[in-house]
Scaffold this motif. Sequence first.
Motif, mmCIF file in Angstrom:
data_model
loop_
_atom_site.group_PDB
_atom_site.id
_atom_site.type_symbol
_atom_site.label_atom_id
_atom_site.label_comp_id
_atom_site.label_asym_id
_atom_site.label_seq_id
_atom_site.Cartn_x
_atom_site.Cartn_y
_atom_site.Cartn_z
ATOM 1 N N ILE A 1 0.848 -1.200 0.000
ATOM 2 C CA ILE A 1 0.000 0.000 0.000
ATOM 3 C C ILE A 1 0.880 1.244 0.000
ATOM 4 N N PHE A 2 1.878 1.274 0.871
ATOM 5 C CA PHE A 2 2.786 2.416 0.936
ATOM 6 C C PHE A 2 3.504 2.619 -0.393
ATOM 7 N N GLU A 3 3.974 1.523 -0.971
ATOM 8 C CA GLU A 3 4.743 1.604 -2.218
ATOM 9 C C GLU A 3 3.877 2.014 -3.406
ATOM 10 N N GLN A 4 2.698 1.403 -3.535
ATOM 11 C CA GLN A 4 1.863 1.635 -4.707
ATOM 12 C C GLN A 4 0.958 2.861 -4.598
ATOM 13 N N LYS A 5 0.481 3.148 -3.377
ATOM 14 C CA LYS A 5 -0.507 4.219 -3.223
ATOM 15 C C LYS A 5 -0.037 5.366 -2.342
ATOM 16 N N GLY A 6 1.026 5.141 -1.584
ATOM 17 C CA GLY A 6 1.561 6.191 -0.725
ATOM 18 C C GLY A 6 0.980 6.172 0.679
ATOM 19 N N GLU A 7 1.695 6.844 1.569
ATOM 20 C CA GLU A 7 1.256 6.888 2.969
ATOM 21 C C GLU A 7 -0.090 7.585 3.122
ATOM 22 N N GLY A 8 -0.331 8.638 2.337
ATOM 23 C CA GLY A 8 -1.601 9.364 2.436
ATOM 24 C C GLY A 8 -2.802 8.470 2.191
ATOM 25 N N SER A 9 -2.713 7.627 1.186
ATOM 26 C CA SER A 9 -3.793 6.690 0.881
ATOM 27 C C SER A 9 -3.976 5.673 2.009
ATOM 28 N N PHE A 10 -2.843 5.179 2.540
ATOM 29 C CA PHE A 10 -2.904 4.241 3.667
ATOM 30 C C PHE A 10 -3.597 4.897 4.858
ATOM 31 N N ARG A 11 -3.189 6.117 5.207
ATOM 32 C CA ARG A 11 -3.759 6.813 6.372
ATOM 33 C C ARG A 11 -5.239 7.114 6.179
ATOM 34 N N ALA A 12 -5.639 7.438 4.955
ATOM 35 C CA ALA A 12 -7.059 7.707 4.696
ATOM 36 C C ALA A 12 -7.899 6.445 4.922
ATOM 37 N N LEU A 13 -7.423 5.318 4.418
ATOM 38 C CA LEU A 13 -8.139 4.061 4.618
ATOM 39 C C LEU A 13 -8.149 3.680 6.097
ATOM 40 N N GLU A 14 -7.019 3.841 6.753
ATOM 41 C CA GLU A 14 -6.907 3.541 8.181
ATOM 42 C C GLU A 14 -7.917 4.373 8.983
ATOM 43 N N ARG A 15 -7.957 5.673 8.701
ATOM 44 C CA ARG A 15 -8.860 6.592 9.405
ATOM 45 C C ARG A 15 -10.317 6.196 9.165
ATOM 46 N N LYS A 16 -10.666 5.930 7.916
ATOM 47 C CA LYS A 16 -12.047 5.566 7.554
ATOM 48 C C LYS A 16 -12.485 4.298 8.290
ATOM 49 N N LEU A 17 -11.654 3.269 8.247
ATOM 50 C CA LEU A 17 -11.993 2.008 8.915
ATOM 51 C C LEU A 17 -12.078 2.175 10.428
ATOM 52 N N LEU A 18 -11.142 2.907 10.995
ATOM 53 C CA LEU A 18 -11.115 3.095 12.440
ATOM 54 C C LEU A 18 -12.341 3.855 12.932
ATOM 55 N N ILE A 19 -12.682 4.940 12.273
ATOM 56 C CA ILE A 19 -13.847 5.734 12.679
ATOM 57 C C ILE A 19 -15.113 4.893 12.563
ATOM 58 N N ARG A 20 -15.265 4.177 11.473
ATOM 59 C CA ARG A 20 -16.467 3.362 11.269
ATOM 60 C C ARG A 20 -16.541 2.199 12.256
ATOM 61 N N GLU A 21 -15.483 1.411 12.329
ATOM 62 C CA GLU A 21 -15.498 0.201 13.152
ATOM 63 C C GLU A 21 -15.566 0.486 14.648
ATOM 64 N N SER A 22 -14.947 1.562 15.086
ATOM 65 C CA SER A 22 -14.908 1.858 16.523
ATOM 66 C C SER A 22 -16.297 2.115 17.096
ATOM 67 N N GLN A 23 -17.235 2.524 16.269
ATOM 68 C CA GLN A 23 -18.581 2.819 16.739
ATOM 69 C C GLN A 23 -19.398 1.563 17.024
#
Length: 187
Positions: free
Chosen positions: A53-75
């Motif tokens: 993910i880091f190599e192909q899409k960059g850290e920004g893309s990884f962090r966006a997916l991480e944030r989206k999943l975390l916010i959704r799942e934590s609820q």
Amino acid sequence: MDKIALRRPIFLCGMMGSGKSTVGRKLATELEVPFCDLDEMIVEKAGLSIPEIFEQKGEGSFRALERKLLIRESQYFKGVMSLGGGSLQNQHIVDHLKIYGWLIFLDVPHSVISDRVEGDANRPMLKAGSSEKEDNASGSKIERLLEQRLPLYRQAEITVNAGDRPADEIVHEIIKKLTLYDGFNRR
């Protein structure tokens, strides 16, 4: 030990190599609740390994997916979730997790973290933006990351000095500390 009932999920935060996944699995087993590793969830959703993910899409893309999943799942999650080392990206995420669950910081000295993650190819943050091999070997990259992240980690309701302690000992300390809060009921 009396069993305790978990009313709110537990979110384990800390640096890479701090033992969040190992402690999280043991804690979930002890509490008889589900365990989730946020990094594993990201890999499943993206269909790529974290380094890919880091190599192909960059850290920004990884962090966006991480944030989206975390916010959704934590609820909705009911159990123990280990977060990635950089999951606490901003104050909003810290506040959100503390509304929905217990945020617990596994505090491990950078020297222990360096020993644990040295040479681990699955740690893209140790490569990202680092042009000098000596930077990784010396642990200064880990020190800088830790310094940046500590202000967010330290906002956790509970801090456990994990260091080189056995996971079972850390789990029992977490349970002991949590029993002081209303979030646990005796079964």
